[in-house]
Design an enzyme around this catalytic site. Structure first.
Site, short mmCIF file in Angstrom:
data_model
loop_
_atom_site.label_atom_id
_atom_site.label_comp_id
_atom_site.label_asym_id
_atom_site.label_seq_id
_atom_site.Cartn_x
_atom_site.Cartn_y
_atom_site.Cartn_z
N ARG A 129 74.83 13.06 4.25
CA ARG A 129 74.30 14.32 4.81
C ARG A 129 74.69 15.53 3.96
O ARG A 129 74.83 16.63 4.47
CB ARG A 129 74.76 14.50 6.26
CG ARG A 129 74.25 13.40 7.18
CD ARG A 129 74.62 13.66 8.62
NE ARG A 129 74.09 12.61 9.48
CZ ARG A 129 74.70 11.46 9.74
NH1 ARG A 129 75.88 11.23 9.20
NH2 ARG A 129 74.15 10.56 10.52
N LYS A 151 66.43 24.14 -4.96
CA LYS A 151 65.23 23.40 -4.57
C LYS A 151 65.26 22.04 -5.26
O LYS A 151 65.32 21.96 -6.48
CB LYS A 151 63.96 24.17 -4.96
CG LYS A 151 63.72 25.38 -4.08
CD LYS A 151 62.56 26.22 -4.57
CE LYS A 151 61.23 25.70 -4.11
NZ LYS A 151 60.14 26.66 -4.42
N GLU A 193 58.50 29.39 -18.48
CA GLU A 193 59.24 29.86 -17.32
C GLU A 193 60.03 31.13 -17.63
O GLU A 193 60.24 31.97 -16.75
CB GLU A 193 60.17 28.77 -16.78
CG GLU A 193 59.46 27.53 -16.25
CD GLU A 193 58.92 27.70 -14.83
OE1 GLU A 193 59.02 28.81 -14.28
OE2 GLU A 193 58.41 26.71 -14.29
N LYS A 234 66.39 34.92 -11.34
CA LYS A 234 66.25 33.91 -10.29
C LYS A 234 67.38 34.01 -9.28
O LYS A 234 67.16 33.87 -8.06
CB LYS A 234 66.19 32.51 -10.89
CG LYS A 234 65.97 31.45 -9.82
CD LYS A 234 65.33 30.19 -10.31
CE LYS A 234 64.93 29.30 -9.14
NZ LYS A 234 64.34 28.01 -9.57
N GLU A 244 62.70 30.62 0.71
CA GLU A 244 61.31 30.94 0.39
C GLU A 244 60.50 31.35 1.62
O GLU A 244 59.42 30.82 1.89
CB GLU A 244 60.64 29.75 -0.33
CG GLU A 244 59.40 30.16 -1.11
CD GLU A 244 58.84 29.04 -1.96
OE1 GLU A 244 57.65 28.75 -1.84
OE2 GLU A 244 59.60 28.45 -2.76
N ARG A 248 60.96 34.92 -2.45
CA ARG A 248 61.16 33.81 -3.39
C ARG A 248 59.85 33.16 -3.79
O ARG A 248 59.76 32.54 -4.87
CB ARG A 248 62.11 32.77 -2.79
CG ARG A 248 62.45 31.66 -3.77
CD ARG A 248 63.61 30.79 -3.35
NE ARG A 248 63.84 29.74 -4.32
CZ ARG A 248 64.85 28.88 -4.29
NH1 ARG A 248 65.76 28.97 -3.35
NH2 ARG A 248 64.98 27.96 -5.21
N ASN A 252 56.78 31.29 -7.80
CA ASN A 252 55.72 30.30 -7.99
C ASN A 252 54.53 30.85 -8.75
O ASN A 252 53.46 30.21 -8.77
CB ASN A 252 55.26 29.77 -6.62
CG ASN A 252 56.34 28.97 -5.93
OD1 ASN A 252 56.97 28.11 -6.53
ND2 ASN A 252 56.60 29.28 -4.66
N HIS A 255 52.19 28.52 -10.51
CA HIS A 255 52.52 27.15 -10.13
C HIS A 255 51.46 26.49 -9.24
O HIS A 255 51.33 25.28 -9.25
CB HIS A 255 53.88 27.11 -9.43
CG HIS A 255 55.03 27.24 -10.37
ND1 HIS A 255 55.20 28.33 -11.20
CD2 HIS A 255 56.09 26.42 -10.63
CE1 HIS A 255 56.30 28.17 -11.92
NE2 HIS A 255 56.86 27.03 -11.59
N HIS A 259 50.51 23.14 -10.65
CA HIS A 259 50.79 21.89 -9.94
C HIS A 259 49.51 21.08 -9.73
O HIS A 259 49.53 19.84 -9.79
CB HIS A 259 51.44 22.19 -8.59
CG HIS A 259 52.88 22.58 -8.68
ND1 HIS A 259 53.59 23.08 -7.61
CD2 HIS A 259 53.76 22.55 -9.71
CE1 HIS A 259 54.83 23.33 -7.98
NE2 HIS A 259 54.95 23.02 -9.25
N HIS A 274 55.27 20.10 -17.23
CA HIS A 274 55.31 21.15 -16.20
C HIS A 274 55.14 22.56 -16.78
O HIS A 274 54.33 23.34 -16.31
CB HIS A 274 56.61 21.06 -15.41
CG HIS A 274 56.77 22.14 -14.40
ND1 HIS A 274 55.96 22.26 -13.29
CD2 HIS A 274 57.64 23.19 -14.34
CE1 HIS A 274 56.32 23.32 -12.59
NE2 HIS A 274 57.34 23.90 -13.21
#
Length: 376
Positions: A129, A151, A193, A234, A244, A248, A252, A255, A259, A274
């Site tokens: 956990r 993330k 990026e 960041k 997010e 935040r 993206n 993205h 994506h 990517h």
């Protein structure tokens, strides 16, 4: 050993209360990893997860540094590539962590690029956990983006990063020496990026990159500066909006389109990686903003000129091989995690460094735009 930063290093703090952590940026940090970790964590047992590209160069120096600092470590070497971010490889990572008898004060170390960092972070987030987690990113893309902010996740046939958790690292060690061994293509992909941070809300940084990108590629002080500015950007966003819910989402930029293109190429790195998808996506986001009369077409041309100048792909036609029709790309966009209540959410822009979250973007407009840009 006391925490220290040499003159060649930079330190960025991610402020998250009792879960705050440091990002150290500079040369020689893999060799110094054991001391840096031992000075921050009480645990003396680690599991190192890496891949078959990184292991021959950096696994032995890391293990030696850990041993020298009294840390007992086991390692697992996985296949390289985006397809490793899958349930198939998540299981052996979890078993390796459990097999290493990692306890509460011990840690899992990700030694690799974004794929290893995302997969290992996800495993660390779910084993017992939640286990302590250290990022040692070995690609430019991972150093400026995926290693920071917590993330984590794996891919699904439905799309990229759709299965995962937020799980912050306890430390990020960005060794800039390792970037000298990246292929030109990998470095360029990471640079996309870096440019993104300028395009989000730092127009002066984008101006600086236009003037200094060759020095960033060459290495030295300019490279460390670009990485530090990116990490600070960041870190500031993550501290303000960790999960997010608003701000935040700006990270993206490019993205949603990117994506979709990655899914369309079935994550085949021979066709698209990517950062290349992000580069094309950022140009598309600026062009779509102009189509919606939100920004000047000159901004899109400027973004494309810079990214093309450094050697990145900027158009769908630059992707080798055939792409599925625009309707299929729309399906991937609709499945993207930035969709809320069926409404399309995009990061659009009103100018260089003036991005914003746009809700309720009409799907018909996006489809028409994709048909217009599709290389057919």
């Amino acid at each position: 050993m006391m925490n220290h930063v040499t003159p060649a290093e930079r330190k960025v703090r991610v402020n998250l209360g009792d879960r705050s952590y440091d990002i150290l940026i500079g040369p020689g940090l893999i060799a110094a990893a054991g001391g840096e970790i031992a000075s921050r964590l009480k645990g003396r047992r680690m599991a190192v997860i890496t891949d078959e590209n990184v292991a021959p160069r950096y696994l032995e120096p890391l293990m030696a540094s850990l041993k020298e600092s009294g840390i007992e470590a086991v390692s697992l070497v996985l296949p390289a590539g985006e397809k490793t971010k899958s349930f198939e490889h998540l299981i052996p990572v979890c078993e390796a962590i459990l097999g290493a008898r990692i306890e509460r004060n011990d840690a899992v170390i990700a030694l690799g690029g974004g794929v290893i960092g995302d997969l290992t972070g996800f495993a660390a987030g779910i084993v017992r956990r939640g286990s302590r987690f250290i990022q040692i990113p070995t690609s430019l893309l991972a150093q400026v983006d995926s290693s920071v902010g917590g993330k984590t996740g794996i891919n699904s046939p439905h799309g990229k990063n759709l299965i995962g958790v937020f799980h912050q690292p306890d430390l990020v060690l960005a060794d800039t020496d390792v970037l000298d061994t990246l292929s030109p293509r990998e470095f360029r992909a990471g640079y996309a990026e870096v440019a993104k941070y300028g395009l989000i809300d730092k127009p002066a940084f984008f101006d600086w990159l236009e003037r200094n990108w060759r020095a960033v590629f060459a290495g030295g002080a300019a490279r460390i500066e670009a990485i530090a500015v990116s990490c600070q950007a960041k870190a500031d966003v993550v501290a303000a909006d960790e999960r997010e819910n608003g701000l935040r989402a700006l990270l993206n930029l490019g993205h949603t389109f990117g994506h979709a293109l990655e899914a369309a190429t079935e994550y085949d790195s021979r066709r698209l990686v990517h950062g290349e998808g992000v580069a094309i996506g950022m140009v598309l986001a600026h062009e779509f903003s102009a189509r919606m009369n939100l920004a000047s077409p000159d901004d899109a041309r400027r973004v494309e000129a810079h990214l093309k100048g450094v050697g990145l792909p900027t158009r769908m036609a630059d992707i080798p091989g055939a792409l599925p029709p625009a309707e299929r790309l729309m399906e991937a966009i609709a499945q993207d995690k930035k969709v809320k209540g069926g409404r399309l959410t995009f990061i659009l822009t009103s100018g260089i460094g003036q991005s914003f979250v746009a809700d309720d973007v009409p799907a018909s407009e996006v489809l028409g735009f994709l048909k217009e840009k599709h290389p057919r």
